[in-house]
Design an enzyme around this catalytic site. Structure first.
Site, mmCIF file in Angstrom:
data_model
loop_
_atom_site.group_PDB
_atom_site.id
_atom_site.type_symbol
_atom_site.label_atom_id
_atom_site.label_comp_id
_atom_site.label_asym_id
_atom_site.label_seq_id
_atom_site.Cartn_x
_atom_site.Cartn_y
_atom_site.Cartn_z
ATOM 1 N N ASN A 98 0.824 -1.198 0.000
ATOM 2 C CA ASN A 98 0.000 0.000 0.000
ATOM 3 C C ASN A 98 0.867 1.261 0.000
ATOM 4 O OD1 ASN A 98 -2.469 1.437 0.052
ATOM 5 N ND2 ASN A 98 -3.358 -0.064 1.444
ATOM 6 N N HIS A 128 23.351 1.615 13.134
ATOM 7 C CA HIS A 128 24.638 2.287 13.291
ATOM 8 C C HIS A 128 25.255 1.885 14.627
ATOM 9 C CE1 HIS A 128 23.944 4.782 9.775
ATOM 10 N NE2 HIS A 128 22.749 5.101 10.253
ATOM 11 N N ALA A 171 -1.158 -2.624 13.400
ATOM 12 C CA ALA A 171 -0.857 -1.252 13.003
ATOM 13 C C ALA A 171 -0.087 -0.536 14.101
ATOM 14 C CB ALA A 171 -2.153 -0.504 12.698
ATOM 15 N N LYS A 194 -1.682 -12.816 20.219
ATOM 16 C CA LYS A 194 -2.636 -13.854 19.844
ATOM 17 C C LYS A 194 -1.937 -14.913 19.027
ATOM 18 C CE LYS A 194 -7.195 -14.513 17.723
ATOM 19 N NZ LYS A 194 -8.351 -13.855 17.041
#
Length: 212
Positions: A98, A128, A171, A194
């Site tokens: 997306n 780094h 998300a 879960k």
């Protein structure tokens, strides 16, 4: 920009350096010149991709040039898409990415068949050094996304992480360690919330639109 200067062996030399934890070749002026040329080529190709409309077929062709690999016709991408190198990305079949994703791919990004990548996902393969004596030397490790994994919007996956087959990254998660197959992880840092046990839970009904 000059075209055709980068021979295959030269590109393979660059990729070989990225397979190690850190790169000693970055102190070599010739290596640096070639690396920066490839980065500029990725920026140029990204600008081409992001700044006008392209058909799905054209997007596959552009992504093929960006990655240096053939992209399957089942691939779908909603631009814009950003990467700083491009030539160390491998994309399987039936992958959807997306809009707004950022792939930092020097260390290698591998995306399995059927994976779904949501809005604004960051895949980062470079760290780094924390020791000031090493002047922030680069450390590389690949990100691997398993078959049919689903990476939710605004998630960040850090270098060295493997996301297992059919796993879900919620998300906004920041993933710092491997994600087992058939699990859902979320949070900062991401943790398993879960375990997916029922095969029906990983099946997408035929009449369902895929949202990310």
């Amino acid at each position: 920009m000059q075209k055709g200067r980068v021979a295959r062996v030269e590109l393979q030399d660059i990729l070989k350096e990225f397979q190690g934890e850190e790169s000693e070749a970055t102190n070599n002026p010739e290596w640096q010149a070639l690396f920066h040329e490839l980065c500029q080529e990725a920026i140029q190709t990204g600008m081409e991709l992001n700044n006008q409309y392209h058909t799905p077929e054209e997007i596959c062709e552009i992504m093929g040039r960006l990655t240096g690999k053939k992209i399957d016709e089942s691939f779908r991408l909603f631009p814009p898409f950003y990467t700083d190198f491009g030539k160390n990305i491998t994309i399987g079949k039936d992958v959807f990415i997306n809009s707004g994703c950022h792939f930092q791919d020097q260390g290698g990004i591998f995306i399995g068949d059927g994976a779904l990548i949501g809005h604004n996902v960051v895949l980062a393969t470079v760290n780094h050094d924390l020791n000031p004596a090493k002047n922030r030397r680069n450390h590389f490790a690949p990100v691997k996304i398993g078959a049919h994994a689903w990476i939710g919007s605004n998630a960040t996956i850090l270098s060295g992480v493997t996301v297992g087959d059919w796993a879900v990254v919620a998300a906004g998660a920041v993933v710092t360690r491997d994600v087992p197959a058939m699990t859902v992880v979320g949070g900062v840092p991401a943790k398993v919330i879960k375990v997916l046990e029922d095969k029906e839970e990983r099946a997408v009904p035929e009449n369902t639109v895929k949202f990310n």
